[in-house]
Design an enzyme around this catalytic site. Structure first.
Site, PDB file in Angstrom:
ATOM      1  N   ASP A   1       0.665  -1.257  -0.079  1.00 31.86           N
ATOM      2  CA  ASP A   1      -0.179   0.104   0.039  1.00 31.86           C
ATOM      3  C   ASP A   1       0.684   1.362  -0.128  1.00 31.86           C
ATOM      4  O   ASP A   1       0.686   2.117   0.804  1.00 31.86           O
ATOM      5  CB  ASP A   1      -0.936  -0.036   1.075  1.00 31.86           C
ATOM      6  CG  ASP A   1      -1.997  -1.183   1.147  1.00 31.86           C
ATOM      7  OD1 ASP A   1      -1.912  -2.087   0.256  1.00 31.86           O
ATOM      8  OD2 ASP A   1      -2.970  -1.084   1.909  1.00 31.86           O
TER       9      ASP A   1
ATOM     10  N   ASP B   1      -4.486  -0.322  -1.561  1.00 34.82           N
ATOM     11  CA  ASP B   1      -5.901  -0.482  -0.905  1.00 34.82           C
ATOM     12  C   ASP B   1      -6.733   0.152  -2.114  1.00 34.82           C
ATOM     13  O   ASP B   1      -6.444   1.251  -3.040  1.00 34.82           O
ATOM     14  CB  ASP B   1      -5.674   0.554   0.150  1.00 34.82           C
ATOM     15  CG  ASP B   1      -6.444   0.396   1.172  1.00 34.82           C
ATOM     16  OD1 ASP B   1      -7.116  -0.631   1.629  1.00 34.82           O
ATOM     17  OD2 ASP B   1      -6.771   1.411   1.939  1.00 34.82           O
TER      18      ASP B   1
ATOM     19  N   HIS C   1     -10.353   0.775  -2.679  1.00 30.03           N
ATOM     20  CA  HIS C   1     -11.849   0.773  -2.213  1.00 30.03           C
ATOM     21  C   HIS C   1     -12.812   1.386  -3.171  1.00 30.03           C
ATOM     22  O   HIS C   1     -12.666   2.531  -4.192  1.00 30.03           O
ATOM     23  CB  HIS C   1     -11.933   1.931  -0.984  1.00 30.03           C
ATOM     24  CG  HIS C   1     -10.979   1.435   0.029  1.00 30.03           C
ATOM     25  ND1 HIS C   1     -11.100   0.103   0.737  1.00 30.03           N
ATOM     26  CD2 HIS C   1     -10.201   2.221   1.033  1.00 30.03           C
ATOM     27  CE1 HIS C   1     -10.212   0.016   1.739  1.00 30.03           C
ATOM     28  NE2 HIS C   1      -9.765   1.321   1.934  1.00 30.03           N
TER      29      HIS C   1
ATOM     30  N   HIS D   1     -10.200   7.669   1.240  1.00 27.95           N
ATOM     31  CA  HIS D   1      -8.928   7.286   0.916  1.00 27.95           C
ATOM     32  C   HIS D   1      -9.054   6.298  -0.354  1.00 27.95           C
ATOM     33  O   HIS D   1      -9.634   5.416  -0.266  1.00 27.95           O
ATOM     34  CB  HIS D   1      -7.948   7.117   1.881  1.00 27.95           C
ATOM     35  CG  HIS D   1      -8.320   5.782   2.698  1.00 27.95           C
ATOM     36  ND1 HIS D   1      -9.338   5.593   3.503  1.00 27.95           N
ATOM     37  CD2 HIS D   1      -7.828   4.630   2.451  1.00 27.95           C
ATOM     38  CE1 HIS D   1      -9.413   4.324   3.955  1.00 27.95           C
ATOM     39  NE2 HIS D   1      -8.417   3.676   3.221  1.00 27.95           N
TER      40      HIS D   1
ATOM     41  N   LYS E   1      -6.712  -4.733  -3.194  1.00 23.91           N
ATOM     42  CA  LYS E   1      -7.550  -5.405  -1.849  1.00 23.91           C
ATOM     43  C   LYS E   1      -8.769  -4.433  -1.519  1.00 23.91           C
ATOM     44  O   LYS E   1      -8.675  -3.259  -1.872  1.00 23.91           O
ATOM     45  CB  LYS E   1      -6.514  -5.844  -1.148  1.00 23.91           C
ATOM     46  CG  LYS E   1      -5.849  -4.432  -0.394  1.00 23.91           C
ATOM     47  CD  LYS E   1      -5.153  -5.135   0.678  1.00 23.91           C
ATOM     48  CE  LYS E   1      -4.294  -3.935   1.293  1.00 23.91           C
ATOM     49  NZ  LYS E   1      -5.030  -3.006   1.850  1.00 23.91           N
TER      50      LYS E   1
ATOM     51  N   CYS F   1      -2.178  -2.258   7.827  1.00 26.60           N
ATOM     52  CA  CYS F   1      -1.951  -3.147   6.600  1.00 26.60           C
ATOM     53  C   CYS F   1      -0.681  -3.926   6.502  1.00 26.60           C
ATOM     54  O   CYS F   1      -0.722  -4.878   6.101  1.00 26.60           O
ATOM     55  CB  CYS F   1      -2.201  -2.366   5.071  1.00 26.60           C
ATOM     56  SG  CYS F   1      -4.049  -1.907   4.940  1.00 26.60           S
TER      57      CYS F   1
END
Ligand code: VGL
Ligand code: ZN
Length: 194
Positions: A15, A57, A59, A76, A101, A140
């Site tokens: 990340d 990351d 999202h 974020h 992810k 993470c």
């Protein structure tokens, strides 16, 4: 202590994204310090022909971890936005395997193994021990290292290539201690030989 890097290691960059850099939406203090450190490990991986994996990351825009949905974090790393891109100056070769992810709206997933093919891909590449660095130590990185150990991989935790959010003072140190107690070996670049 000197640790010898052979040919059953893989580098896992967790990340390292613009939103976690200074000025980003969820800035990790000193988060940009991991970039030059990870570039050294990536160069080592390249010299040794070791595979490099990088998680993101990633999202959806209404992710449950966002404050607008009652979660703990500012918005974020929304998939496809500039903030979700890898940090500027992070030197990843074109053959880096990217692992997205935490893409489900209704669940968070701090670990790069959670809901991804990472474990299988690592095994296919013959990886037995992972060099893990990135952001953030207390979220993470911690959850990724826990899962790596549970999956049976050895872990070298790259101390000079991790930084913590530290929502509570000491979170990063506690996370590092937990990872070491679970079996991760914490190292700096100078302690590796190849
Ligand atoms: C992370 C907080 C929220 C991380 C991701 O990459 O450590 N932390 N989402
Ligand atoms: Zn997140």
């Amino acid at each position: 202590m000197t640790i010898t890097i052979g040919n059953h290691e893989a580098l896992l960059v967790v990340d390292v994204q613009r939103d976690f850099m200074p000025g980003g939406a969820l800035a990790v203090p000193d988060g940009d310090a991991v970039v030059p450190a990870l570039n050294r490990y990536a160069a080592l991986a390249r010299r040794k022909g070791l595979p490099v994996f990088a998680s993101r990351d990633w999202h959806p825009k209404n992710h449950c971890s966002f404050r607008a949905r009652g979660g703990p974090w500012p918005q974020h790393c929304v998939a496809g936005t500039p903030g979700a891109a890898f940090a500027e100056n992070l030197d990843l070769a074109p053959d880096t395997v990217v692992i997205d992810k935490a893409m489900r709206e209704d669940a968070d997933a701090y670990s790069a193994f959670s809901g991804t093919p990472l474990a299988q891909l690592l095994r296919e590449r013959g990886a037995k021990r992972l060099l893990v660095g990135g952001l953030a130590t207390d979220y993470c990185v911690l959850n990724t290292v826990r899962d790596a150990l549970k999956e049976g991989f050895g872990v070298l935790l790259l101390k000079d290539a991790i930084r913590a959010v530290n929502v509570q003072p000491g979170d990063g140190e506690r996370a590092q201690r937990e990872m070491q107690e679970a079996g991760a070996v914490a190292v700096n670049y100078q302690e590796l030989s190849s």
